[in-house]
Enzyme design. Structure first.
Site, PDB file in Angstrom:
ATOM      1  N   TRP A 529       0.755  -1.185   0.036  1.00  0.00           N
ATOM      2  CA  TRP A 529       0.089   0.164   0.022  1.00  0.00           C
ATOM      3  C   TRP A 529       0.957   1.325   0.153  1.00  0.00           C
ATOM      4  CZ3 TRP A 529      -1.004  -3.370   4.435  1.00  0.00           C
ATOM      5  CH2 TRP A 529      -1.769  -4.437   4.110  1.00  0.00           C
ATOM      6  N   HIS A 530       1.823   1.140  -0.472  1.00  0.00           N
ATOM      7  CA  HIS A 530       2.883   2.400  -0.673  1.00  0.00           C
ATOM      8  C   HIS A 530       2.974   2.889  -1.997  1.00  0.00           C
ATOM      9  CE1 HIS A 530       5.294   0.861   3.189  1.00  0.00           C
ATOM     10  NE2 HIS A 530       3.812   1.051   3.480  1.00  0.00           N
TER      11      HIS A 530
END
Length: 596
Positions: A529-530
């Site tokens: 989720w970066h």
């Protein structure tokens, strides 16, 4: 303790069943009462209003930015989601995965699937990604700060402003301590102890979860706000940015937004002064909003019937998502409930991290009810379906995995994951509109492992994980006869060991056949989720985050990043909101005088 036997049929679903599904114990979820007098539903917003700053997105950057600007200005903060304080799951570590698995229209987490086939999440809640992530808190490295052109002293002050509210030192349990010792034993040196700083070697970072497992988010930073200087509206969906012209140059004038009942509201910038519209809607939301407002690649906008305000081809370009691959390690010994606490910052371009969970039977009392079997960071419900290659992660595959997971014995659900995240990455993709609905997900492709360096780093990271698993320090949490090829086959959907021609994987010292590990990386890639990019510095904004070719419009969030900072970007995104808020107030004083 007798060894846990896992059938070959159960092994592929074993990994997706495990992570925080294996740890969610029964816990009452309660909302937390927070008295922000300036926070209201958008249905209560006036039809027309005027402000010095209009911030689109009350996320990880938008909250600290709005709180700072409110000290000397009139600020409007528009958040498309609800409040984290009205959903007790958001604030509980043990319910971290419940939020990711909730795919309802009111969920704080909005699922999207990239064109690569990797299932991902974007925040839809005040506080943004800090409300739905795994909580690790760490700063960017000194080199990153220099490359961004930030003032190191102001950066440090901004980090500390954030840390005073949301950052905590985690207490390591036995499993996390073993990961730390294993990293050090296998050469991820030096031992940097407990630190927020980004330094090569092994360290214990911070966490936004306190000692009671309660999450603290960017929304908590709104306590710094001047209540008389800010209006915050929830469930406010921005339709478009309004523009005027100064000669032939577009100038942002305000925004049109809609409330939950479909009512339309208009907010304008006050005339004169250093007033601005600021996009802080994230790596998907900010480029999407620019395009919907007429700024972006002209041909693409025209194809959707959007009037072109400015042809800016860089909007939506440079999209990157750090690929993550994980190895499940079943444990003969009880393990604690933990999210990310320890990280190995390697010199070959991968970050090694771990997280663990405890089966309810491991508790001494034996009285707790069994944990839910359907939630976990690596579970099918959260979309982290590592046992299925990306192109095959269909709803049908998820349903099959959920059913198969229900057949896994409780005793198997004890252990943890050691994962690696690729630095950078160098592989990039792009974002485009699917339609004119600002609530819908845009189309995005990240092109995982398109660049050979990313694949090389993944292979090196998996080999490093093998060395940690084989280390003496970690021996308490591994079965003596559980070979690393079996660990790969638990996680993978294909038989990795058949690619070795009968030779022993890794030769006992790590670093197996790179061809097999390359395929493993491709087939088991997930997200941590970066994701970032879409409004990058030099392509869409300048180094002060002003949109190129437009006046009174900036983008301040992770969409401007050319690379994800540190091992987790949330601390730096929050810092950036504070840093730029202070900078804008100083600029305002120079233009309008100290009496402003």
């Amino acid at each position: 303790m007798a060894p846990v036997l896992i059938s070959a049929q159960a092994m592929p679903v074993f990994t997706v069943a495990c992570f925080f599904a294996l740890l969610c114990m029964a816990q009452q979820v309660r909302a937390v009462s927070v008295n922000y007098t300036f926070m209201r539903e958008a249905v209560n917003a006036p039809p027309v209003a005027y402000y010095d700053y209009i911030i689109i997105g009350g996320g990880t950057a938008g909250c600290p930015l709005a709180a700072t600007l409110s000290q000397r200005s009139r600020v409007l903060l528009l958040e498309r989601g609800g409040s984290p304080y009205e959903d007790g799951r958001v604030l509980s570590m043990l319910h971290f995965s419940d939020v990711l698995a909730d795919t309802s229209a009111s969920s704080p987490s909005q699922r999207f699937v990239s064109e690569d086939g990797v299932i991902n999440s974007r925040p839809r809640v005040l506080g943004g990604g800090s409300c739905i992530n795994a909580g690790f808190f760490t700063r960017a490295g000194a080199g990153y700060v220099r490359a961004a052109g930030w003032d190191p002293r102001e950066v440090l002050a901004a980090y500390r402003w954030v840390e005073d509210v949301v950052a905590f030192q985690p207490a390591l349990g036995p499993w996390q301590a073993a990961v730390r010792r294993g990293l050090l034993e296998t050469g991820v040196l030096p031992d940097n102890g407990v630190t927020y700083d980004h330094i090569p070697g092994t360290k214990v970072g911070g966490s936004i979860f306190d000692a009671d497992g309660r999450r603290h988010t960017a929304a908590d930073l709104l306590r710094y706000s001047n209540p008389d200087g800010i209006d915050l509206f929830l469930r406010a969906r921005v339709a478009r940015i309004l523009f005027g012209y100064k000669g032939t140059k577009p100038v942002a004038r305000g925004v049109v937004y809609r409330d939950a009942q479909g009512g339309t509201h208009v907010a304008y910038l006050n005339r004169g002064g250093a007033n601005e519209v600021i996009l802080s809607a994230g790596a998907l939301g900010s480029p999407q909003q620019l395009m919907l407002s007429g700024i972006g690649p002209a041909d693409h906008l025209r194809s959707l019937g959007i009037d072109v305000i400015l042809d800016l081809p860089g909007v939506g370009q440079g999209m990157s998502d750090n690929p993550m691959n994980a190895i499940y390690v079943p444990s003969p010994s009880p393990v604690e409930v933990s999210l990310i606490q320890v990280v190995g910052i390697t010199r070959f371009g991968s970050y090694i991290e771990g997280a663990s969970g405890a089966n309810w039977n491991s508790h001494p009392s034996g009285t707790q009810p069994p944990p839910p079997r359907n939630f976990g960071m690596f579970s099918p419900q959260t979309g982290q379906l590592a046992t299925v290659p990306p192109a095959q992660r269909t709803p049908e595959a998820i349903a099959r995995a959920v059913e198969a997971m229900s057949q896994v014995p409780d005793a198997a659900l004890r252990g943890g994951f050691i994962l690696e995240k690729v630095l950078g990455p160098q592989s990039t993709g792009s974002l485009a509109l699917r339609n004119l609905d600002p609530d819908d997900n845009p189309s995005v492709r990240f092109n995982y492992f398109a660049h050979p360096d990313d694949l090389r780093r993944c292979v090196a990271g998996i080999s490093a994980i093998e060395r940690v698993i084989r280390s003496r320090a970690f021996s308490r949490f591994t079965y003596p006869n559980f070979a690393f090829p079996a660990a790969l086959n638990v996680t993978a959907d294909f038989p990795v060991n058949t690619l070795y021609g009968g030779r022993r994987f890794g030769g006992g010292g790590g670093g197996g056949d790179p061809r097999a590990l390359e395929q493993f990386c491709r087939d088991t890639v997930m997200t941590i989720w970066h994701y970032h990019g879409g409004c990058q510095v030099g392509r869409v904004v300048d180094r002060d985050y002003k949109v190129l070719g437009v006046e009174a419009l900036r983008v301040i969030d992770g969409s401007t990043f050319n690379a994800s900072p540190g091992t987790n970007p949330q601390a730096t995104v929050m810092m950036l909101g504070r840093y730029m808020g202070v900078k804008l107030l100083k600029e305002r004083m120079l233009v309008e005088g100290p009496g402003v």
